[in-house]
Design a protein around this motif. Structure first.
Motif, mmCIF file in Angstrom:
data_model
loop_
_atom_site.group_PDB
_atom_site.id
_atom_site.type_symbol
_atom_site.label_atom_id
_atom_site.label_comp_id
_atom_site.label_asym_id
_atom_site.label_seq_id
_atom_site.Cartn_x
_atom_site.Cartn_y
_atom_site.Cartn_z
ATOM 1 N N PRO A 28 0.816 -1.213 0.000
ATOM 2 C CA PRO A 28 0.000 0.000 0.000
ATOM 3 C C PRO A 28 0.854 1.268 0.000
ATOM 4 O O PRO A 28 1.697 1.474 0.874
ATOM 5 C CB PRO A 28 -0.813 -0.123 1.296
ATOM 6 C CG PRO A 28 -0.861 -1.593 1.571
ATOM 7 C CD PRO A 28 0.466 -2.124 1.113
ATOM 8 N N HIS A 29 0.634 2.128 -1.007
ATOM 9 C CA HIS A 29 1.382 3.381 -1.108
ATOM 10 C C HIS A 29 0.692 4.252 -2.146
ATOM 11 O O HIS A 29 -0.234 3.819 -2.830
ATOM 12 C CB HIS A 29 2.833 3.128 -1.538
ATOM 13 C CG HIS A 29 2.978 2.833 -2.997
ATOM 14 N ND1 HIS A 29 2.669 1.590 -3.547
ATOM 15 C CD2 HIS A 29 3.360 3.610 -4.041
ATOM 16 C CE1 HIS A 29 2.878 1.620 -4.844
ATOM 17 N NE2 HIS A 29 3.293 2.840 -5.168
ATOM 18 N N PRO A 105 3.936 -3.024 10.856
ATOM 19 C CA PRO A 105 2.850 -3.224 9.881
ATOM 20 C C PRO A 105 1.617 -2.402 10.275
ATOM 21 O O PRO A 105 1.319 -2.212 11.456
ATOM 22 C CB PRO A 105 2.557 -4.725 9.967
ATOM 23 C CG PRO A 105 3.803 -5.329 10.539
ATOM 24 C CD PRO A 105 4.335 -4.303 11.491
ATOM 25 N N GLY A 106 0.921 -1.919 9.266
ATOM 26 C CA GLY A 106 -0.319 -1.205 9.501
ATOM 27 C C GLY A 106 -0.169 0.248 9.895
ATOM 28 O O GLY A 106 -1.172 0.921 10.138
ATOM 29 N N LEU A 107 1.061 0.764 9.955
ATOM 30 C CA LEU A 107 1.303 2.166 10.291
ATOM 31 C C LEU A 107 1.576 2.930 9.005
ATOM 32 O O LEU A 107 2.543 2.652 8.298
ATOM 33 C CB LEU A 107 2.494 2.287 11.245
ATOM 34 C CG LEU A 107 2.884 3.715 11.647
ATOM 35 C CD1 LEU A 107 1.773 4.391 12.444
ATOM 36 C CD2 LEU A 107 4.196 3.702 12.449
ATOM 37 N N MET A 256 2.801 2.098 3.515
ATOM 38 C CA MET A 256 2.449 1.308 4.687
ATOM 39 C C MET A 256 2.780 -0.146 4.448
ATOM 40 O O MET A 256 2.494 -0.694 3.378
ATOM 41 C CB MET A 256 0.949 1.462 4.976
ATOM 42 C CG MET A 256 0.430 0.691 6.171
ATOM 43 S SD MET A 256 -1.344 1.016 6.471
ATOM 44 C CE MET A 256 -2.101 0.202 5.063
ATOM 45 N N LEU A 257 3.395 -0.771 5.443
ATOM 46 C CA LEU A 257 3.587 -2.230 5.404
ATOM 47 C C LEU A 257 2.246 -2.906 5.674
ATOM 48 O O LEU A 257 1.559 -2.575 6.637
ATOM 49 C CB LEU A 257 4.584 -2.676 6.471
ATOM 50 C CG LEU A 257 6.063 -2.473 6.189
ATOM 51 C CD1 LEU A 257 6.851 -2.806 7.462
ATOM 52 C CD2 LEU A 257 6.531 -3.331 5.035
ATOM 53 N N PRO A 258 1.862 -3.875 4.853
ATOM 54 C CA PRO A 258 0.617 -4.581 5.143
ATOM 55 C C PRO A 258 0.779 -5.514 6.330
ATOM 56 O O PRO A 258 1.899 -5.946 6.644
ATOM 57 C CB PRO A 258 0.358 -5.364 3.845
ATOM 58 C CG PRO A 258 1.725 -5.560 3.262
ATOM 59 C CD PRO A 258 2.519 -4.330 3.620
#
Length: 260
Positions: A28-29, A105-107, A256-258
């Motif tokens: 995600p980006h 992750p998630g941030l 964001m890291l998934p």
């Protein structure tokens, strides 16, 4: 003059345009444009900057639309100061500086731009992401080399694994500077400038080439370096602080890291 609030802030986003993506980043980006929001001129329409004279209500609705694409995650942001400071973060908040790195992750990491260059970093092996704000001061101070060094020393990233994606920013053809700026780039070994053919004593500064050179010097493989190559000054799809003489909005670059 205070901008009027949009009478219909419930329209979905993205209506047009939407996020731009790098093929190097399969996580995600995105880089926002100025399209798909609710702000009126001169902030039309997806202005994400609360520091502008746009209505805060409009800006918050615009931000909500962007964050909805990512599931409204916790965010890490910056009080940007055009310097080389890069923070390692593990949770949401706001830090003074111009770079963020995380393995959480998630941030969602975000930076704000309107001519300066947004740079997104990704190490798929150690699972690290970064977001940098790189104006001419940040480039000459070495924010990208600093971020790469921190990835190598703090996260055990290897240069051959790091991906670098550079979003929209002002091109050399439109970025006129004075000799005092050129002197700083020359002292830093970044000779990416040339005399302005239209004005004696002034120069045109090629930040994209300086950023590329710094990435290569930091060990980033050419195949792992990507630049959008679009100029915020010349392209009306983007906000430009210089073109619009300060009366303009702000865009985001996010990553964001998934989970999992």
């Amino acid at each position: 003059m205070q901008a009027k609030e949009n009478p219909n802030p419930s329209l979905p986003w993205p209506k047009r345009g939407g996020l731009l993506h790098s093929p190097l980043l399969p996580i995600p980006h995105g880089f926002t444009t100025r399209e798909g929001g609710v702000s009126p001129p001169p902030y039309d329409s997806l202005n994400l900057g609360l520091s502008t004279a746009d209505s805060p209500r409009n800006v918050l609705e615009n931000r909500r639309r962007v964050l909805a694409v990512f599931g409204h995650p916790p965010q890490a942001g910056l009080l940007q100061v055009h310097g080389p400071t890069v923070h390692r973060v593990e949770g949401p908040g706001e830090w003074e500086g111009d770079g963020l790195l995380t393995a959480t992750p998630g941030l969602l990491l975000r930076v704000s731009v309107a001519d300066c260059y947004p740079i997104l970093l990704y190490d798929p092996v150690q699972r690290v992401v970064g977001a940098l704000h790189a104006g001419w001061r940040g480039v000459v101070a070495g924010i990208l080399p600093r971020a790469l060094e921190q990835m190598y020393s703090q996260f055990a990233s290897r240069p051959e694994d790091v991906r670098v994606a550079v979003g929209p920013g002002i091109s050399g053809a439109h970025f006129q500077v004075g000799p005092e700026v050129v002197e700083q780039f020359a002292a830093a070994g970044l000779a990416f400038y040339y005399p302005d053919p239209n004005q004696s004593g002034r120069y045109l500064l090629d930040l994209p080439q300086a950023i590329r050179a710094q990435a290569q010097a930091g060990g980033v493989a050419p195949k792992h370096y990507w630049a959008l190559g679009r100029c915020t000054y010349a392209d009306p799809l983007f906000f430009s602080h210089r073109r619009d003489r300060g009366q303009t909005g702000r865009m985001w670059a996010v990553i964001m890291l998934p989970d999992g």
